[in-house]
Design an enzyme around this catalytic site. Structure first.
Site, PDB file in Angstrom:
ATOM      1  N   THR A 126      -7.105   1.294  -7.000  1.00  0.00           N
ATOM      2  CA  THR A 126      -8.141   1.061  -8.003  1.00  0.00           C
ATOM      3  C   THR A 126      -7.767   1.800  -9.278  1.00  0.00           C
ATOM      4  O   THR A 126      -7.035   2.802  -9.238  1.00  0.00           O
ATOM      5  CB  THR A 126      -9.518   1.521  -7.496  1.00  0.00           C
ATOM      6  OG1 THR A 126     -10.526   1.175  -8.458  1.00  0.00           O
ATOM      7  CG2 THR A 126      -9.567   3.016  -7.238  1.00  0.00           C
ATOM      8  N   HIS A 158      -9.931  12.130   6.560  1.00  0.00           N
ATOM      9  CA  HIS A 158      -9.415  13.329   7.223  1.00  0.00           C
ATOM     10  C   HIS A 158      -9.510  13.239   8.751  1.00  0.00           C
ATOM     11  O   HIS A 158      -8.956  14.084   9.459  1.00  0.00           O
ATOM     12  CB  HIS A 158     -10.171  14.568   6.732  1.00  0.00           C
ATOM     13  CG  HIS A 158      -9.335  15.810   6.706  1.00  0.00           C
ATOM     14  ND1 HIS A 158      -8.245  16.003   7.517  1.00  0.00           N
ATOM     15  CD2 HIS A 158      -9.434  16.939   5.951  1.00  0.00           C
ATOM     16  CE1 HIS A 158      -7.707  17.190   7.279  1.00  0.00           C
ATOM     17  NE2 HIS A 158      -8.411  17.783   6.336  1.00  0.00           N
TER      18      HIS A 158
END
Length: 403
Positions: free
Chosen positions: A326, A378
């Site tokens: 993006t 994560h």
């Protein structure tokens, strides 16, 4: 309502491009729809006159439902076509409502509780009612079955009507002047749902790298005319996409997804490229981007961007991505903290690319620089792994080989 993909069961009419009585040619855009996959302009199936609109703007209808009628050339006008504007709407109103069908009136105080319970309204109408302390049960709506519509509520709060029981003597017209109520578009609803889902699903962490684009800039300047002769604009995004693809080959875990306790390692790189649209954002996917050469990648990025803005994407072109890029920097943002597109596990944000003073060999020099931000999940990707991936993206850009 057309079938826009196997998994799509309904669509929302965003706007009618043609009005009742307008002539329309075959394949001329007739109306615009939005689905949970894609926005699109729907072409007319035949030439003729649009004689009736059955699904209004904002209506969500199932696929294959009839949303309008076209009188084809040579057909005689039937009652449905000739008197379309005189036909009663599907809304059912009480006889005394017909004189002012769009104005809500105070309901009789003697109305039975069961009658009041049957009054219906949308969440938007109930919110307006709460903001202005209006008892919806005291209104007789003009909608089907006595449904109180947004227009009923706005008419009730309109000019000439003062305090409605909230202890404020200020006219309702003045109060409305400070607040404009607009419903969320279908696109914004889908974006909101997807972003909230992603935040709840992934453990978002971000890492930012400062990348020197001077070498890329020199290549762009040297090859710009060559690529323009081939009908392609040599964009920064193509260089970034190529560097990302090369780094994903070296770090396949960043191109993976999670399915419960299993890691799904994707063999193909299906690269999503975010495109800003009026009122929203969409990320068309370049399938098998890793199989394209640099020229083909340039062409594919330009193609999906143009068709996204023209609402010409197919449903299968907006899902199935394995990694997304993006570009918040196109309007000057230094960097952003993008939200991962599920079920992917990482997304790259590109900051504005501009000349900056930097230290090179103990001297201050002017270089074309940009911040690149990796948002990663994560749960699957640790910081060292993410930083190694970004280090390789940086290396591929600063020593880019145009091949």
């Amino acid at each position: 309502m057309p079938q826009m993909g196997e998994s799509i069961a309904e669509g929302t009419i965003v706007r009618w491009i043609k009005k009742v009585g307008d002539p329309v040619d075959r394949d001329e855009p007739l109306f615009e729809i939005t689905t949970d996959k894609v926005d699109a302009e729907i072409p007319s199936p035949s030439a003729g006159i649009l004689t009736e609109i059955l699904a209004k703007e904002g209506d969500t209808v199932s696929v294959h439902s009839v949303v309008g009628t076209i009188q084809m050339a040579g057909e005689e006008s039937g009652p449905d076509a000739t008197h379309v504007q005189a036909r009663p709407s599907t809304s059912v109103a009480a006889p005394e409502t017909t004189a002012t069908p769009r104005v809500a009136r105070a309901a009789s105080k003697e109305a039975a509780p069961d009658d009041l319970r049957r009054l219906k309204s949308s969440p938007l109408v109930r919110r307006i009612a709460r903001e202005h302390n209006v008892d919806i049960a005291k209104l007789a709506g003009s909608g089907q079955g006595g449904r109180v519509t947004k227009q009923d509520m706005l008419d009730y709060l309109g000019p000439g009507i003062g305090d409605r029981g909230n202890g404020d003597s200020q006219p309702a017209r003045d109060r409305r002047a400070r607040v404009e109520v607009q419903p969320l578009s279908a696109m914004r609803k889908k974006i909101a749902e997807h972003m909230v889902l992603s935040r709840r699903t992934s453990a978002h962490v971000h890492t930012v790298f400062h990348v020197d684009f001077s070498h890329v800039e020199r290549i762009r300047h040297a090859k710009k005319d060559e690529y323009e002769r081939l009908g392609v604009k040599l964009s920064y995004m193509a260089f970034i996409a190529q560097a990302v693809i090369d780094a994903l080959r070296e770090h396949p875990i960043v191109n993976a997804s999670l399915d419960g306790d299993s890691i799904l390692l994707k063999k193909d790189v299906n690269l999503g490229i975010a495109v800003a649209l009026e009122g929203g954002l969409i990320a068309p996917v370049i399938k098998n981007a890793d199989e394209k050469d640099f020229l083909g990648l340039n062409r594919a990025i330009a193609d999906v961007a143009v068709r996204a803005r023209a609402k010409q994407l197919r449903p299968e072109e907006v899902h199935g991505g394995t990694f997304t890029v993006t570009n918040p920097g196109q309007l000057g943002a230094q960097f952003g903290m993008p939200i991962i597109s599920q079920p992917q596990v990482a997304i790259l944000g590109v900051g504005t690319i501009e000349k900056r003073p930097v230290v090179v060999d103990d001297s201050v020099a002017i270089r074309t620089m940009a911040y690149l931000t990796l948002g990663y999940d994560h749960r699957l990707i640790d910081g060292a792994m993410a930083d190694q991936f970004m280090s390789d993206v940086k290396k591929h850009l600063e020593h880019f080989d145009p091949k």
